[in-house]
Design a protein around this motif. Structure first.
Motif, mmCIF file in Angstrom:
data_model
loop_
_atom_site.group_PDB
_atom_site.id
_atom_site.type_symbol
_atom_site.label_atom_id
_atom_site.label_comp_id
_atom_site.label_asym_id
_atom_site.label_seq_id
_atom_site.Cartn_x
_atom_site.Cartn_y
_atom_site.Cartn_z
ATOM 1 N N ASN A 48 13.146 -23.074 11.304
ATOM 2 C CA ASN A 48 12.074 -23.976 10.872
ATOM 3 C C ASN A 48 10.911 -23.188 10.276
ATOM 4 O O ASN A 48 10.925 -21.954 10.248
ATOM 5 N N PHE A 49 9.916 -23.916 9.820
ATOM 6 C CA PHE A 49 8.836 -23.292 9.062
ATOM 7 C C PHE A 49 8.047 -22.225 9.845
ATOM 8 O O PHE A 49 7.874 -21.104 9.358
ATOM 9 N N PRO A 50 7.576 -22.525 11.077
ATOM 10 C CA PRO A 50 6.834 -21.483 11.816
ATOM 11 C C PRO A 50 7.697 -20.264 12.143
ATOM 12 O O PRO A 50 7.175 -19.167 12.332
ATOM 13 N N GLN A 51 8.998 -20.471 12.204
ATOM 14 C CA GLN A 51 9.890 -19.343 12.523
ATOM 15 C C GLN A 51 9.940 -18.291 11.407
ATOM 16 O O GLN A 51 10.355 -17.159 11.641
ATOM 17 N N ILE A 52 9.491 -18.659 10.201
ATOM 18 C CA ILE A 52 9.449 -17.656 9.120
ATOM 19 C C ILE A 52 8.508 -16.518 9.542
ATOM 20 O O ILE A 52 8.902 -15.347 9.552
ATOM 21 N N THR A 53 7.286 -16.878 9.923
ATOM 22 C CA THR A 53 6.331 -15.817 10.304
ATOM 23 C C THR A 53 6.716 -15.169 11.638
ATOM 24 O O THR A 53 6.537 -13.970 11.810
ATOM 25 N N GLU A 54 7.258 -15.976 12.562
ATOM 26 C CA GLU A 54 7.677 -15.404 13.854
ATOM 27 C C GLU A 54 8.721 -14.310 13.645
ATOM 28 O O GLU A 54 8.660 -13.236 14.252
ATOM 29 N N LEU A 55 9.663 -14.618 12.760
ATOM 30 C CA LEU A 55 10.748 -13.671 12.488
ATOM 31 C C LEU A 55 10.202 -12.377 11.858
ATOM 32 O O LEU A 55 10.559 -11.268 12.270
ATOM 33 N N VAL A 56 9.319 -12.528 10.892
ATOM 34 C CA VAL A 56 8.745 -11.353 10.222
ATOM 35 C C VAL A 56 7.983 -10.496 11.235
ATOM 36 O O VAL A 56 8.121 -9.272 11.274
ATOM 37 N N SER A 57 7.209 -11.160 12.084
ATOM 38 C CA SER A 57 6.423 -10.454 13.089
ATOM 39 C C SER A 57 7.328 -9.663 14.035
ATOM 40 O O SER A 57 7.060 -8.497 14.358
ATOM 41 N N ARG A 58 8.424 -10.302 14.459
ATOM 42 C CA ARG A 58 9.343 -9.649 15.399
ATOM 43 C C ARG A 58 9.990 -8.402 14.761
ATOM 44 O O ARG A 58 10.102 -7.357 15.400
ATOM 45 N N VAL A 59 10.410 -8.536 13.518
ATOM 46 C CA VAL A 59 11.049 -7.403 12.841
ATOM 47 C C VAL A 59 10.025 -6.268 12.633
ATOM 48 O O VAL A 59 10.342 -5.091 12.835
ATOM 49 N N MET A 60 8.796 -6.635 12.297
ATOM 50 C CA MET A 60 7.753 -5.604 12.121
ATOM 51 C C MET A 60 7.507 -4.857 13.426
ATOM 52 O O MET A 60 7.357 -3.633 13.438
ATOM 53 N N ASP A 61 7.454 -5.598 14.539
ATOM 54 C CA ASP A 61 7.225 -4.968 15.849
ATOM 55 C C ASP A 61 8.330 -3.977 16.218
ATOM 56 O O ASP A 61 8.071 -2.973 16.883
ATOM 57 N N ALA A 62 9.544 -4.282 15.789
ATOM 58 C CA ALA A 62 10.683 -3.436 16.165
ATOM 59 C C ALA A 62 10.833 -2.208 15.259
ATOM 60 O O ALA A 62 11.665 -1.342 15.510
ATOM 61 N N HIS A 63 10.013 -2.140 14.212
ATOM 62 C CA HIS A 63 10.205 -1.073 13.218
ATOM 63 C C HIS A 63 9.519 0.243 13.599
ATOM 64 O O HIS A 63 8.383 0.247 14.054
ATOM 65 N N THR A 64 10.229 1.338 13.407
ATOM 66 C CA THR A 64 9.615 2.656 13.559
ATOM 67 C C THR A 64 9.186 3.129 12.176
ATOM 68 O O THR A 64 10.016 3.433 11.326
ATOM 69 N N ARG A 65 7.889 3.170 11.986
ATOM 70 C CA ARG A 65 7.348 3.389 10.653
ATOM 71 C C ARG A 65 7.443 4.852 10.207
ATOM 72 O O ARG A 65 7.278 5.772 10.996
ATOM 73 N N VAL A 66 7.694 5.017 8.904
ATOM 74 C CA VAL A 66 7.637 6.347 8.285
ATOM 75 C C VAL A 66 6.418 6.336 7.368
ATOM 76 O O VAL A 66 6.272 5.430 6.549
ATOM 77 N N SER A 67 5.517 7.332 7.528
ATOM 78 C CA SER A 67 4.363 7.336 6.608
ATOM 79 C C SER A 67 4.672 8.175 5.374
ATOM 80 O O SER A 67 5.488 9.095 5.428
ATOM 81 N N HIS A 68 4.046 7.860 4.251
ATOM 82 C CA HIS A 68 4.314 8.452 2.936
ATOM 83 C C HIS A 68 5.812 8.605 2.691
ATOM 84 O O HIS A 68 6.327 9.706 2.478
ATOM 85 N N PRO A 69 6.527 7.467 2.740
ATOM 86 C CA PRO A 69 7.997 7.530 2.629
ATOM 87 C C PRO A 69 8.467 7.866 1.216
ATOM 88 O O PRO A 69 7.743 7.651 0.239
ATOM 89 N N THR A 70 9.687 8.386 1.132
ATOM 90 C CA THR A 70 10.353 8.550 -0.161
ATOM 91 C C THR A 70 10.962 7.198 -0.532
ATOM 92 O O THR A 70 11.049 6.299 0.314
ATOM 93 N N LEU A 71 11.421 7.093 -1.760
ATOM 94 C CA LEU A 71 12.054 5.843 -2.203
ATOM 95 C C LEU A 71 13.278 5.530 -1.335
ATOM 96 O O LEU A 71 13.511 4.370 -0.968
ATOM 97 N N GLU A 72 14.033 6.580 -0.982
ATOM 98 C CA GLU A 72 15.231 6.385 -0.148
ATOM 99 C C GLU A 72 14.838 5.805 1.215
ATOM 100 O O GLU A 72 15.505 4.916 1.739
ATOM 101 N N GLN A 73 13.754 6.338 1.784
ATOM 102 C CA GLN A 73 13.306 5.838 3.094
ATOM 103 C C GLN A 73 12.810 4.391 2.994
ATOM 104 O O GLN A 73 13.013 3.602 3.912
ATOM 105 N N ILE A 74 12.192 4.067 1.875
ATOM 106 C CA ILE A 74 11.737 2.684 1.668
ATOM 107 C C ILE A 74 12.939 1.752 1.582
ATOM 108 O O ILE A 74 12.981 0.704 2.226
ATOM 109 N N LEU A 75 13.930 2.158 0.785
ATOM 110 C CA LEU A 75 15.114 1.315 0.627
ATOM 111 C C LEU A 75 15.892 1.203 1.939
ATOM 112 O O LEU A 75 16.439 0.151 2.260
ATOM 113 N N ALA A 76 15.895 2.285 2.729
ATOM 114 C CA ALA A 76 16.568 2.243 4.035
ATOM 115 C C ALA A 76 15.831 1.288 4.974
ATOM 116 O O ALA A 76 16.463 0.519 5.714
ATOM 117 N N SER A 77 14.502 1.292 4.936
ATOM 118 C CA SER A 77 13.729 0.386 5.778
ATOM 119 C C SER A 77 13.938 -1.063 5.349
ATOM 120 O O SER A 77 14.012 -1.967 6.183
#
Ligand code: MG
Length: 383
Positions: free
Chosen positions: A342-371
């Motif tokens: 449903n509609f609110p689940q769009i933002t909920e889903l994005v938030s959940r995936v962002m929380d689970a992500h291990t961020r790479v700073s100043h990434p290469t294009l390959e790292q961006i595409l992998a993320s």
């Protein structure tokens, strides 16, 4: 005369670009056109504008396309076709209006080939703004905004450096659910795809229309502005302006504000990007203030539209997080359109995936595409 390549010529921005080229035959020559799978419209455009080359993503229709176009122009296909068009030696500027992330590699290829680029696919700057802008500086090419808000800011800035800016104000129509009385938060789970596809002031593609309803579009635009104008997120803000007449504003350090206004028509920012630094005569856009009456402004409702907070966080933290936000949102919008969430689940889903992500700073294009790929699979799993 500018030689223009249009990647995504049959979409909403692409067809407006073709209109602009028809308005200004003395200034714009379409030398390359690429489309996804709408071969009929591509053929029509090619027969009318006689480009040097066309490309269709769907390679199964190549023979048919060749049959219809004969040897009037070169017929290419797929990702390779896009790369060929993006780097055509004759091109002065490449306008990238492909939905989603497919425009990223051709954008970088165009920059490295010394072409100015006009960016309508905001994913390019959201995902890889740091790389795109530094490559553009390195190759001495311009990155011109086609998004109406960014075109407005570009026009208002008029070359002033980031130090002269107190704040960039991106305006937002607020989308179909702006009115809290009609659409209180409790009713958000009842929002249908049809409700969300009814945009009050702009006629656009499906993905961006849903993004305008969640305000993710504005969130992505905040990140886009951050990179295009080299201004950190704290100085990028959003103002809801339902009439969509003020396309955005720059507040300067002395307190003075400049805004760019017109009745909404995408042909105007497209024309500005393609004729920049000149302005070309065109009667298409007319603005009648007495008819408009009043222009109103309000603060965005962060509680009903958490996408803005998510985007601010992604833009602030940077690295691979904006790419993750963007990819998770694409998957979520697709799931919403296919009535899986449903509609609110769009933002909920994005938030959940962002929380689970291990961020790479100043990434290469390959790292961006992998993320990007990681976020898509995470989001799909969660659905
Ligand atoms: Mg916009």
């Amino acid at each position: 005369m500018k030689n223009v390549v249009v990647l995504g010529s049959t979409g909403s921005i692409g067809t407006s670009t073709v209109k602009v080229a028809e308005d200004l035959p003395q200034r714009i020559r379409l030398i390359g056109l690429a489309a996804g799978n709408n071969s009929e419209l591509l053929v029509e455009q090619a027969l009318k504008h006689q480009p040097m080359a066309v490309s269709l993503n769907d390679s199964s229709k190549m023979a048919e396309l060749r049959g219809k176009l004969g040897d009037t122009c070169e017929v290419l296909a797929g990702a390779e076709g896009l790369m060929r068009l993006a780097t055509m030696p004759e091109a002065d500027i490449v306008l990238i209006a492909i939905v989603g992330t497919a425009g990223l590699q051709p954008a970088l290829a165009a920059i490295r080939a010394g072409k100015d680029i006009a960016v309508a696919s905001k994913e390019i700057l959201v995902m890889a703004g740091e790389i795109v802008m530094s490559e553009a500086r390195k190759h001495g090419v311009k990155v011109l905004a086609v998004d109406s808000e960014h075109s407005a800011i570009f026009q208002c800035l008029d070359g002033k450096p980031p130090e002269s800016v107190r704040k960039l104000w991106l305006t937002a129509s607020g989308g179909p659910f702006r009115d809290e009385r009609a659409w209180p938060r409790e009713k958000f789970s009842e929002i249908t795809v049809e409700n969300a596809l009814k945009h009050p002031s702009w006629v656009m593609g499906r993905k961006i229309t849903i993004d305008s309803a969640t305000l993710f579009n504005k969130g992505l635009e905040m990140i886009e502005a951050r990179w295009l104008f080299d201004i950190e997120m704290a100085r990028v803000d959003v103002l809801v302006h339902p009439q969509s007449i003020v396309h955005s504003m720059v507040e300067f350090v002395d307190g003075s504000l400049l805004a760019q206004l017109s009745t909404p028509d995408m042909c105007l920012p497209i024309q500005y990007a393609l004729t920049y630094p000149e302005r070309a005569v065109n009667e298409r856009v007319q603005t009648h203030f007495p008819k408009l009456g009043s222009l109103t402004f309000e603060e965005p409702d962060a509680e009903r539209f958490p996408s803005l907070t998510l985007a601010r966080r992604a833009g602030d933290v940077g690295g691979t997080l904006p790419a993750v936000l963007n990819a998770a949102n694409e998957v979520a919008v697709d799931a919403f359109v296919n009535r899986k969430i449903n509609f609110p689940q769009i933002t909920e889903l994005v938030s959940r995936v962002m929380d689970a992500h291990t961020r790479v700073s100043h990434p290469t294009l390959e790292q961006i595409l992998a993320s990007d790929a990681w976020a898509r699979s995470e989001a799909a799993k969660a659905i």
